[in-house]
Design a protein around this motif. Structure first.
Motif, PDB file in Angstrom:
ATOM      1  N   LEU A  39       0.833  -1.212   0.000  1.00  0.00           N
ATOM      2  CA  LEU A  39       0.000   0.000   0.000  1.00  0.00           C
ATOM      3  C   LEU A  39       0.865   1.259   0.000  1.00  0.00           C
ATOM      4  CD1 LEU A  39      -2.908  -0.861   2.469  1.00  0.00           C
ATOM      5  CD2 LEU A  39      -2.984  -0.718  -0.026  1.00  0.00           C
ATOM      6  N   CYS A  64      -8.488  -3.484   6.720  1.00  0.00           N
ATOM      7  CA  CYS A  64      -9.534  -2.490   6.445  1.00  0.00           C
ATOM      8  C   CYS A  64      -9.923  -1.727   7.708  1.00  0.00           C
ATOM      9  CB  CYS A  64     -10.756  -3.170   5.831  1.00  0.00           C
ATOM     10  SG  CYS A  64     -10.479  -3.774   4.139  1.00  0.00           S
ATOM     11  N   LEU A  67      -7.524   1.164   8.082  1.00  0.00           N
ATOM     12  CA  LEU A  67      -7.457   2.207   7.057  1.00  0.00           C
ATOM     13  C   LEU A  67      -8.411   3.354   7.380  1.00  0.00           C
ATOM     14  CD1 LEU A  67      -7.349   0.027   3.802  1.00  0.00           C
ATOM     15  CD2 LEU A  67      -5.425   1.075   5.032  1.00  0.00           C
ATOM     16  N   TYR A  72      -8.888   6.428   2.321  1.00  0.00           N
ATOM     17  CA  TYR A  72      -9.062   5.302   1.399  1.00  0.00           C
ATOM     18  C   TYR A  72     -10.539   5.081   1.079  1.00  0.00           C
ATOM     19  CZ  TYR A  72      -4.239   3.699   2.021  1.00  0.00           C
ATOM     20  OH  TYR A  72      -2.877   3.602   2.034  1.00  0.00           O
ATOM     21  N   VAL A  74     -12.453   2.084  -0.230  1.00  0.00           N
ATOM     22  CA  VAL A  74     -12.200   0.650  -0.393  1.00  0.00           C
ATOM     23  C   VAL A  74     -13.413  -0.015  -1.020  1.00  0.00           C
ATOM     24  CG1 VAL A  74     -11.612  -1.498   0.777  1.00  0.00           C
ATOM     25  CG2 VAL A  74     -10.674   0.668   1.613  1.00  0.00           C
ATOM     26  N   ARG A  76     -14.765  -3.893  -2.273  1.00  0.00           N
ATOM     27  CA  ARG A  76     -14.475  -5.327  -2.174  1.00  0.00           C
ATOM     28  C   ARG A  76     -15.451  -6.100  -3.036  1.00  0.00           C
ATOM     29  NH1 ARG A  76     -13.481  -6.817   4.104  1.00  0.00           N
ATOM     30  NH2 ARG A  76     -13.024  -8.805   3.076  1.00  0.00           N
ATOM     31  N   HIS A 124      -7.894   4.968  -3.934  1.00  0.00           N
ATOM     32  CA  HIS A 124      -8.849   3.897  -4.204  1.00  0.00           C
ATOM     33  C   HIS A 124      -8.157   2.544  -4.108  1.00  0.00           C
ATOM     34  CE1 HIS A 124     -11.346   7.165  -5.689  1.00  0.00           C
ATOM     35  NE2 HIS A 124     -12.369   6.328  -5.652  1.00  0.00           N
ATOM     36  N   LEU A 125      -8.771   1.662  -3.329  1.00  0.00           N
ATOM     37  CA  LEU A 125      -8.241   0.313  -3.137  1.00  0.00           C
ATOM     38  C   LEU A 125      -9.321  -0.693  -3.505  1.00  0.00           C
ATOM     39  CD1 LEU A 125      -6.048  -1.626  -2.059  1.00  0.00           C
ATOM     40  CD2 LEU A 125      -7.073  -1.360   0.224  1.00  0.00           C
ATOM     41  N   ILE A 127     -10.281  -4.680  -3.579  1.00  0.00           N
ATOM     42  CA  ILE A 127      -9.934  -5.988  -3.002  1.00  0.00           C
ATOM     43  C   ILE A 127     -10.777  -7.048  -3.706  1.00  0.00           C
ATOM     44  CG2 ILE A 127      -9.861  -7.385  -0.912  1.00  0.00           C
ATOM     45  CD1 ILE A 127      -9.696  -4.752   0.684  1.00  0.00           C
ATOM     46  N   THR A 158      -4.792  -2.650  -6.308  1.00  0.00           N
ATOM     47  CA  THR A 158      -5.629  -3.845  -6.233  1.00  0.00           C
ATOM     48  C   THR A 158      -4.958  -4.916  -5.387  1.00  0.00           C
ATOM     49  OG1 THR A 158      -6.538  -3.412  -8.433  1.00  0.00           O
ATOM     50  CG2 THR A 158      -6.806  -5.635  -7.558  1.00  0.00           C
TER      51      THR A 158
END
Length: 338
Positions: A39, A64, A67, A72, A74, A76, A124-125, A127, A158
């Motif tokens: 990250l 998570c 974070l 972030y 996130v 999923r 932006h993440l 998962i 990602t």
């Protein structure tokens, strides 16, 4: 039932991942370090693999929870067999982008959302769980999303989570460009015998355990042997052992209790195939259970094995009868209060 009997605040061994009960084993601590390192790079892919039940989801839940939502965004997604276009729709929906329309409209919407949030400083993440189920075209779409940049900065990171075969998939020559974007990768194995011991006590202590019930010497080794150190298998076995202990109103979880419960689980999950060893057809074998002149060593061994099995069966039957009687007593008590 056992939660009340032993005075726990809640179940210590639920199957549902819970970051509050996270145990930082050596493997999980290393995996978490790879996640945080990845990250910090602010681009590319992070890959976490492990057997079913190894603790990948709990690890991600822990991440998570750490974070900052202000930093972030996130998203999923859990995948099964979806093609490239369907995966894009899942990604769009997860980030709050309208998922209708053409592929071009989806890509434009995702890109616009990533850029608008980047202006405000949010990262932006994405998962992706069970990523080993994704076909190659869907993996390629994920790679293409990683190409979205603004001012030389990648706008999307990602995390790919999956079973061990995910590593073989990524090693495919067809995914060479994606593989070059993998910045951190870690495979979660099972816990060691010592970690299994510490894991069980950690989870129980987290929900209020203060030494009751006690575990007899050798019980943790049996649990490790039957579970392979896989956390979900440990949870399933420990939960059943605690239930047996509560039904027998025992403050000590004994070695025979753990062994019998482990055997019950194996029988519950087995295919029912006959596990009896085949008779040897070597020296002394004449097609019967003897060699014509009396009892063979094989027959004597079979008799001893049968006697041992019968003795174990009688003990297990007696234990199950006690459990059954206890259940009937509990049902009677509750019926009397209604």
């Amino acid at each position: 039932m056992y939660v009340d009997f032993y005075g726990f605040r809640e179940h210590p061994f639920l199957m549902t991942p819970d970051a509050r009960l996270f145990y930082p084993s050596s493997g999980h601590a290393h995996a978490y370090a790879h996640l945080t390192y990845g990250l910090a790079q602010r681009e590319g892919f992070i890959v976490i693999t492990g057997e079913v039940g190894a603790g990948k989801t709990t690890l991600i839940e822990k991440l998570c929870a750490q974070l900052d939502p202000a930093t972030y965004a996130v998203a999923r997604i859990a995948t099964t067999q979806v093609g490239g276009d369907d995966l894009l729709r899942l990604v769009a929906h997860a980030f709050g982008v309208p998922s209708e329309g053409t592929k071009a409209a989806l890509l434009q919407g995702i890109g616009a959302t990533l850029r608008s949030s980047d202006v405000g400083g949010r990262r932006h993440l994405l998962i992706v769980d069970e990523a080993q189920a994704l076909p190659l075209p869907a993996m390629e779409e994920l790679r293409m999303l990683s190409n979205i940049t603004d001012g030389g900065r990648a706008l999307l990171q990602t995390i790919l989570m999956g079973q061990p075969q995910l590593r073989r998939i990524i090693a495919s020559p067809d995914l060479d460009q994606l593989r070059q974007r993998v910045l951190a990768s870690y495979h979660l194995g099972g816990l060691s015998a010592e970690e299994t011991h510490a894991y069980i006590e950690h989870r129980m202590r987290t929900v209020g355990w203060e030494g009751r019930p006690t575990w007899e010497d050798g019980t943790f080794d049996v649990i490790h042997r039957h579970s392979g150190g896989i956390p979900r298998r440990i949870n399933r076995l420990c939960s059943r052992v605690l239930l047996s202990g509560a039904l027998e109103q025992s403050d000590v979880l004994t070695l025979p209790m753990v062994q019998a419960t482990a055997q019950e689980l194996e029988e519950d999950l087995s295919s029912g195939a006959d596990s009896a060893p085949p008779a040897p057809r070597g020296e002394g074998w004449d097609g019967r259970y003897g060699s014509g002149g009396g009892s063979s060593p094989y027959v004597e061994q079979v008799v001893r094995d049968l006697a041992a099995r019968l003795d174990a069966l009688e003990r297990e039957t007696a234990r199950r009868e006690r459990v059954f009687n206890r259940l009937m007593d509990l049902f009677s008590e509750r019926a009397g209060r209604l």
